[in-house]
Scaffold this motif. Sequence first.
Motif, PDB file in Angstrom:
ATOM      1  N   ASN A   1       0.820  -1.211   0.000  1.00  0.00           N
ATOM      2  CA  ASN A   1       0.000   0.000   0.000  1.00  0.00           C
ATOM      3  C   ASN A   1       0.855   1.262   0.000  1.00  0.00           C
ATOM      4  OD1 ASN A   1      -2.485  -1.325  -0.030  1.00  0.00           O
ATOM      5  ND2 ASN A   1      -2.547  -1.509   2.199  1.00  0.00           N
TER       6      ASN A   1
ATOM      7  N   ALA B   1       2.192   1.965  -3.456  1.00  0.00           N
ATOM      8  CA  ALA B   1       1.155   2.491  -4.353  1.00  0.00           C
ATOM      9  C   ALA B   1       1.023   4.004  -4.242  1.00  0.00           C
ATOM     10  CB  ALA B   1      -0.185   1.818  -4.038  1.00  0.00           C
TER      11      ALA B   1
ATOM     12  N   LYS C   1      -7.114   3.772  -2.662  1.00  0.00           N
ATOM     13  CA  LYS C   1      -5.840   3.408  -2.035  1.00  0.00           C
ATOM     14  C   LYS C   1      -5.477   4.360  -0.903  1.00  0.00           C
ATOM     15  CE  LYS C   1      -3.669   1.144  -6.029  1.00  0.00           C
ATOM     16  NZ  LYS C   1      -4.839   1.134  -6.919  1.00  0.00           N
TER      17      LYS C   1
END
Length: 568
Positions: free
Chosen positions: A151, A154, A300
């Motif tokens: 994560n 990203a 996200k």
Amino acid sequence: MSESMPTSYIMLVNAVLAAFIPLLVYLLYLVFIQPRFNPLRKLPGPPSKRWRADHLGMVMNPSVSPRMHEAFVKQYGRNITIRGPIPWDYRFFTLDPVALGHVMKNSHLYEKPWQSRRLITGLIGCGMLAAEGAAHKRQRRVATPAFSIQNMRALVPLVFAKGHELKERWAAMIADPIAGDSGKDARRRIDVCHWVSRATFDVIGSAGFDYQFNAIQNESNELFNAYKEMFEVAISQQQGSYRGLFAIYFPIIDVLFPDKAVRTVRRCQGVIRRVAGQLVQEKKRKIAEAEASGVAHQGKDLLSLLLRSNAAADLPPEQRISDEDILHNINTFMFAGSDTSSLSITWTLFLLARYPSIQTRLRAELLAVAPTASLAALTSEEIASLYAAVTDLPFLENVVRESLRLIPPVHSSIRVATQDDVVPTSVPVRTRMPDGSVQDLMHVMVPKGAFIHVPVEGFNMDREVWGHDAWAFNPDRWDNLPEAVASQPGLYNNTLSFSAGPRSCIGLRFSIIEIKTFLYILLTNFVFAETESQVGKANVVLTRPYVIGKHMEGSQCPLYVSPYVAEA
């Protein structure tokens, strides 16, 4: 009527005495009796002859604390007693890695004091910074998946985009012939602390809950201004007044007699509850709609990840957190995610301006991996590849480590013992025994309710551990560290810059991504130099830069910024 007044008067006097006498007895106990049985009094430590004398100014003021830490170790040892602001406040001060490791590891025995938690909760709510025990474990369990390596990676393109936007804004400011110098040697005096803070607010706004502050472009967003004003008034400009101290113990003072700071915080909190609260509910609605249509929500940002984690089927209902806790942790991310990272970047740029040869060397390493195309033209995959190359650069890694070691965002911290405990030590502690003799013991008795002072900066700058040049900015030290460093506790490279133990910083990866990305973009485009203004450090919740003599103007770090021009 006149006959009843003496009776009423006597009743009033009796009521006052009934309330006052127990308080007086308790105060006498605290002042004269309890200290006699406090085992911390048996430890060596600096003298305190005056009734109100305390040592906190010595260990918490960055302008003197390195010298005082070293003087304490040389004169009294690594495990000593210092005095707090009240006569019976004996605190355990340790620069012992074994003792400190024990305290940080056993977070169930050593918590943040209720005074600190009340201060934090009154500002940003009871998120992970303030919660203790089961509440903290529940919140951290829900938040941990959001901070996974996958994560965090990203978010790299987003951080690059904001770094590039800041670069473009500075380039325009420098090129403005009215505002700055013009020509080949054009430069501009820029408060990098102010501007980097605006950029990191933009990053955490987008990465935190998919919200656009647009703070780099202007400062008109009401939510941005609410956070910024609240942090500036309540933290950066606080003076440690007696009024603030009394208000912690007697909150009714702020209710009945709110000052300007209290009114400002209340107004800002109202905006945050309204706007950020709407964002939480809107995000929950989008996630529910996606699930109802059989499509996974693709957000996200940390808020989306937090909400999905909280709603996970394998999470028992009793371990879920409330919408209010979600909002409190968003506030926590805003404070910790923007403030600590921006200060780390600011202090690194300040150090590089002070040491131009190190700045030049680092820039050469960064330029060696720079793509031929501009950042704006790169795809997300190319940005990810560029960051992978940047983050592996050895000298950049050394510079970041050294900057965070030398000027950690948190100067010092405090814990309180929730029960009597025996703290092990790595060196003998000269302890005065009941019969008046002195023995060398390999432990310290810490009583319930005692404060433990955690000198983060002191551990990071200990010259007996890090070498004779530990107070200097020397990135090359990381290529050949002394053996003693390996025994130092800490989440990040044997330093306490991101704390240690179960309460260590959950956002370490995110912070390093921000720091390295911004350094790459800014140093490959600009040259930084010191100005005539003298910048000093102040310990105001975090270690903040101030222009000497202009403390009330808030955090500032002015540097001369000029475009980097490659040599022909």
